[in-house]
Design a protein around this motif. Structure first.
Motif, PDB file in Angstrom:
ATOM      1  N   ALA A 419       0.839  -1.207   0.000  1.00 20.49           N
ATOM      2  CA  ALA A 419       0.000   0.000   0.000  1.00 20.49           C
ATOM      3  C   ALA A 419       0.874   1.257   0.000  1.00 20.49           C
ATOM      4  O   ALA A 419       0.606   2.212  -0.747  1.00 20.49           O
ATOM      5  CB  ALA A 419      -0.924  -0.007   1.210  1.00 20.49           C
ATOM      6  N   VAL A 420       1.923   1.266   0.820  1.00 21.80           N
ATOM      7  CA  VAL A 420       2.823   2.427   0.867  1.00 21.80           C
ATOM      8  C   VAL A 420       3.536   2.591  -0.473  1.00 21.80           C
ATOM      9  O   VAL A 420       3.706   3.711  -0.969  1.00 21.80           O
ATOM     10  CB  VAL A 420       3.846   2.273   2.006  1.00 21.80           C
ATOM     11  N   PHE A 421       3.970   1.486  -1.058  1.00 19.06           N
ATOM     12  CA  PHE A 421       4.636   1.514  -2.364  1.00 19.06           C
ATOM     13  C   PHE A 421       3.728   2.161  -3.411  1.00 19.06           C
ATOM     14  O   PHE A 421       4.164   3.018  -4.197  1.00 19.06           O
ATOM     15  CB  PHE A 421       5.011   0.085  -2.763  1.00 19.06           C
ATOM     16  N   ILE A 422       2.462   1.764  -3.428  1.00 19.20           N
ATOM     17  CA  ILE A 422       1.516   2.332  -4.388  1.00 19.20           C
ATOM     18  C   ILE A 422       1.310   3.824  -4.124  1.00 19.20           C
ATOM     19  O   ILE A 422       1.231   4.637  -5.059  1.00 19.20           O
ATOM     20  CB  ILE A 422       0.175   1.578  -4.322  1.00 19.20           C
ATOM     21  N   MET A 423       1.233   4.192  -2.836  1.00 18.98           N
ATOM     22  CA  MET A 423       1.058   5.602  -2.485  1.00 18.98           C
ATOM     23  C   MET A 423       2.238   6.450  -2.956  1.00 18.98           C
ATOM     24  O   MET A 423       2.077   7.587  -3.397  1.00 18.98           O
ATOM     25  CB  MET A 423       0.863   5.742  -0.976  1.00 18.98           C
ATOM     26  N   ILE A 424       3.455   5.903  -2.832  1.00 16.63           N
ATOM     27  CA  ILE A 424       4.625   6.632  -3.314  1.00 16.63           C
ATOM     28  C   ILE A 424       4.535   6.833  -4.819  1.00 16.63           C
ATOM     29  O   ILE A 424       4.796   7.930  -5.339  1.00 16.63           O
ATOM     30  CB  ILE A 424       5.921   5.873  -2.956  1.00 16.63           C
TER      31      ILE A 424
END
Length: 500
Positions: A419-424
């Protein structure tokens, strides 16, 4: 005489904690990360960011540190992905990690050069170009990088302790001043669980980059079965709680109603301007320590890259010459390779910046912003992949671990990190301050993904051309019975050394 072994059993838990925290740079996060997060997200929930990210990474550490008890390799991501998902995937992870760590380290020279030049100008009136101060830092890092890890650990320990002291003083001052009173507004749900949460998490994760490096030193610690795990948990918990508290203190010190606006107006200068109003002497000292903290980060990431080069050279993924150490146990060739790359890239940006319209801000907006944010993108992606590899490894290696360690913790961590990867990725234009449609939004993440693809291709080439080397890659990671006996027999001496 050169060797293929790092300097064994040198680092205690405390030394490794300092190395890990140095990579996250407490004062750099206070002065740069926290105000930037307030400014870009436009929310007061910045303190919650560090708590949530800390929880995700602690879950990741459950399987990660447990795996480190069985596998010691200076190329941590490479070794873990290799053991869990296969040699070709491990090589892809290794190349991606090498590129990401190099981008993180080299990009920091841009911020260091700018900050150091400004500091010298403020104290002496002497205007030095950013690349000259960056070159001075490069020389210091290059010299320390080929020395024993003990020296680097001592230097980083002193700098980190000073950073903590200054940040604690700033936090106490902020809470005592509190122009609008001590408020808990930053912990309200509607200041975090809103559409801007993606920006908060994307920017906040940079504060934790480097926490995973504990496993990189697994061949050099006092007790490989315990030191890495202890140091990683201690560093993670300290980073998460300390940064959450500091972010809250900054909001209280500036005022909840104005901290977002002030952060947007002053950016990284917010803390130093605020300090200058209340304690000019402390502001000057903090400015000086900000520069030394950047030097510590440069050294921490340099050491990590040098050990990745060493691990990949030793396993013949890269030339064998990189897989040797100097008589003092340092990965000298890997260190020199990293220094060489850094020199070439910084020199290229120095030439490109001559007469540029961005002026003094050129190294910050380009070299620092572009490279470090792309590196954070790559490292978060690697953390997610490693979580999958951990689950796969425990599935085939039943070591009497509970379902929490084998499945639940790494699975939740995988979901959170993805999820964090996608947000970045979604917010990458904001992270590098690029206009919509800018080629940089695609080029910088693309370089990271491309490095992984090239790693897969290189793995296929090695398998076809050097099948024996390819098959032997996993054999060097597992701790041997002889090493297990040596650790048990030497535990008393190690405990004594760790207290010195």
């Amino acid at each position: 005489m050169e060797s293929t072994r790092l300097d064994r059993r040198r680092l205690s838990t405390a030394s490794l904690v300092f190395i890990i925290i140095a990579a996250s740079a407490p004062l750099t996060v206070l002065a740069g990360g926290i105000p930037t997060n307030y400014a870009v997200a436009g929310l007061l929930g910045v303190p919650q960011t560090y708590i949530v990210l800390g929880l995700i990474l602690v879950l990741f550490a459950v399987g990660y540190t447990d795996m480190s008890r069985e596998i010691q390799n200076a190329g941590a991501f490479y070794a873990y992905v290799t053991e869990g998902l296969g040699n070709r995937q491990g090589i892809a992870a290794a190349i991606l990690a090498l590129v990401s760590y190099n981008m993180m380290q080299i990009g920091l020279y841009g911020l260091f050069g700018f900050a150091a030049s400004n500091l010298i100008a403020n104290f002496t009136g002497l205007a030095l170009p950013w690349w000259l101060t960056a070159l001075a830092a490069w020389l210091i890092v290059a010299l320390l990088g080929v020395r024993s890890i003990d020296l680097s650990a001592k230097v980083l320990g002193v700098v980190v302790m000073l950073e903590f002291v200054v940040v604690v003083i700033v936090d106490i001052m902020a809470i005592s001043i509190a122009p609008e009173g001590v408020s808990a507004a930053a912990f309200a749900a509607d200041e975090f669980f809103v559409p801007g949460i993606g920006v908060l998490l994307a920017f906040g994760v940079a504060a934790f980059m480097g926490f995973e490096s504990g496993a990189i030193y697994s061949e050099e610690v006092v007790d490989p079965r315990r030191t890495v795990a202890r140091a990683t948990y201690i560093a993670l918990i300290v980073i998460a709680l300390f940064y959450a508290f500091s972010a809250w203190a900054v909001g209280v010190g500036v005022g909840p109603s104005s901290v977002v606006e002030e952060s947007q107006a002053f950016g990284p200068d917010l803390i130093f301007n605020w300090l200058g109003q209340h304690s000019p002497m402390l502001a000057n000292f903090a400015n000086l320590l900000f520069v030394t903290s950047l030097l510590a980060v440069l050294l921490a990431f340099h050491n990590a890259v040098a050990r990745y080069f060493f691990a990949l050279g030793r396993s013949t993924v890269l030339p064998k010459a990189l897989g040797t150490t100097a008589p003092n146990g340092a990965p000298r060739n890997g260190s020199m390779m990293q220094s060489g790359l850094a020199f070439v890239v910084v020199a290229g940006f120095a030439i490109a910046g001559i007469g540029h319209e961005l002026g003094d801000l050129f190294p910050v907006i380009t070299l620092f912003t572009w490279l470090t944010n792309a590196a954070a993108f790559g490292l978060v992606f690697l953390l997610a992949v490693t979580s999958v590899a951990i689950i796969a490894w425990f599935r085939t290696n039943q070591l009497q671990r509970g379902i929490w360690t084998r499945v639940i913790a790494p699975s939740v961590a995988t979901i959170g990190l993805t999820a964090v990867f996608i947000m970045i990725l979604v917010n990458f234009d904001l992270m590098i301050d690029a206009e919509a449609g800018s080629a940089l939004i695609y080029i910088m993440p693309g370089l990271i993904i491309l490095s992984g693809v090239l790693g897969l291709i290189w793995g296929e080439i090695i398998q076809r051309r050097r099948p024996q080397d390819y098959e032997e890659m996993r054999d060097q990671d597992m701790i041997s019975d002889d090493e297990e006996i040596a650790i048990a027999q030497g535990s008393l001496d190690d405990n004594e050394r760790s207290t010195n």
